[in-house]
Design an enzyme around this catalytic site. Structure first.
Site, short mmCIF file in Angstrom:
data_model
loop_
_atom_site.label_atom_id
_atom_site.label_comp_id
_atom_site.label_asym_id
_atom_site.label_seq_id
_atom_site.Cartn_x
_atom_site.Cartn_y
_atom_site.Cartn_z
N ASP A 128 0.80 -1.37 -0.06
CA ASP A 128 -0.05 -0.01 0.42
C ASP A 128 1.39 1.48 0.13
O ASP A 128 0.43 2.64 -0.58
CB ASP A 128 -1.10 0.01 1.39
CG ASP A 128 -1.95 1.65 0.96
OD1 ASP A 128 -2.44 1.63 0.61
OD2 ASP A 128 -1.80 2.14 1.94
N GLU B 44 -2.23 -5.23 -3.43
CA GLU B 44 -1.01 -4.36 -2.68
C GLU B 44 0.26 -5.17 -2.31
O GLU B 44 0.94 -5.80 -2.48
CB GLU B 44 -1.34 -3.53 -1.43
CG GLU B 44 -3.13 -2.66 -1.99
CD GLU B 44 -3.49 -1.79 -0.97
OE1 GLU B 44 -4.01 -0.85 -0.76
OE2 GLU B 44 -4.10 -3.10 -0.16
#
Length: 360
Positions: free
Chosen positions: A67, A135
């Site tokens: 992320d 992610e």
């Protein structure tokens, strides 16, 4: 180098790992160095296990890392692609590109979703599982090959083939319209309040607006225009409506209080039977009794307004009102012999006409 020679060099022990290597190559455009990182990136916590030290083994930590890397990589790409755009536009564009919905769609399109390991019930309760895996995969790339590999992956595999960055950037979701649609559907009172107007370091105006639903404060938003600030406030309010049951309860409780007050009668409705009886009493007192004009008018005034002798102006006003309400114009003469009631009616009409002439 031939694929078969590369696989022989790596000496994969199992056929499933050969298939995973091949699948990851098709997704990433390169072969992994440390396959264990990618295995972990594709392991949802519902199917996770513990390592030799007893620690949970799933993709949550890699998701956290990926992320942060995605924010940096996409922020870099957006910054260079839109050279003249302001910070607000760049932030909004980056948010669209790295949103859970966008990443989830990419994961399905690229085949990442097919590689994620999870229990049978995980998908029903986790709409973001595929986006989280995307992610985590970026986190694995970063640990395996570094930041530049992550940049090339986003540029060459994602933006060059799967996402048109310009279309994404200029496609505006009208959150204000969405919130208005929701409020109308649920009959919730919606308003926007302008909270403040400041300036940034460059002197550009910054507006702050707030959404209010049924008198309950929603969320506030800032922007370089009132429209932009209201858009941001609408977006944040929609998020609250989705994530905070207490907020929804407060809004609908306020709505219930408002509608209850609106439905309560302002006053007791007039009694129709009593009105009709009053009218009959009036007619009987002024026609059937054969009273004189002066006595009739005096009786009416006494019954309606009871004026005091020292207030002649009020008396005249009341008389005019009563005359208009109870006109006798619909009574007409006929050639036959007139009845007692007709004679009285004509006498009253003549007297009324004479008084009007005297006033004129």
């Amino acid at each position: 180098m031939q694929i078969s020679n590369l696989i022989d060099t790596i000496k994969l022990p199992f056929r499933k790992e050969k298939e995973l290597f091949s699948a990851l190559y098709n997704i990433l455009g390169f072969y992994p160095h440390d396959i264990s990182l990618y295995k972990q990136a594709l392991l949802h916590k519902s199917a996770g296990r513990r390592n030799d030290k007893g620690r949970p083994l799933n993709n949550e930590r890699l998701e956290f890392l990926g992320d942060a890397i995605l924010d940096a990589v996409v922020g870099d790409i957006v910054f260079r692609h839109f050279e003249s755009k302001r910070e607000g536009f760049l932030t909004n564009t980056r948010s669209k590109l790295v949103s859970r919905d966008t990443l989830g769609k990419l994961a399905k399109e690229m085949g990442i979703a097919d590689l994620v390991k999870y229990t049978g019930t995980a998908m029903a309760h986790n709409n973001y599982m595929n986006g989280n895996a995307f992610e985590a995969l970026v986190g694995a790339i970063y640990l395996d090959r570094g930041y530049d590999a992550c940049m090339l992956f986003m540029q060459k595999r994602i933006l060059a083939h799967l996402i048109n960055i310009d279309k994404v950037a200029y496609k505006e979701v009208n959150f204000k319209s969405k919130l208005l649609e929701w409020s109308q559907k649920n009959r919730v009172k919606l308003e926007y309040r302008d909270l403040s107007q400041d300036s940034d370091n460059n002197g550009s105006p910054i507006f702050t607006s707030m959404v209010v639903l049924e008198g309950v404060d929603g969320a506030s938003g800032k922007g370089y225009s009132k429209k932009e600030s209201q858009q941001q406030a609408s977006k944040e309010t929609l998020q609250r409506l989705r994530r905070e049951p207490q907020f929804i309860d407060a809004v609908f409780a306020a709505k219930a209080d408002r509608t209850k007050m609106e439905e309560e009668p302002v006053m007791v409705a007039p009694d129709v039977d009593k009105l009709e009886q009053d009218q009959k009493n009036f007619i009987n007192a002024n026609v059937e009794g054969g009273v004189s004009k002066a006595e009739s008018r005096s009786g009416v005034l006494d019954a309606v307004s009871s004026p005091k002798p020292e207030q002649p102006q009020q008396t005249v006003q009341s008389e005019t009102t009563i005359d208009d309400d109870f006109s006798l114009d619909d009574i007409t003469a006929t050639p036959r012999e007139k009845s007692r009631e007709e004679i009285i009616a004509e006498a009253e009409a003549a007297a009324f006409a004479q008084e009007d002439e005297e006033r004129g």
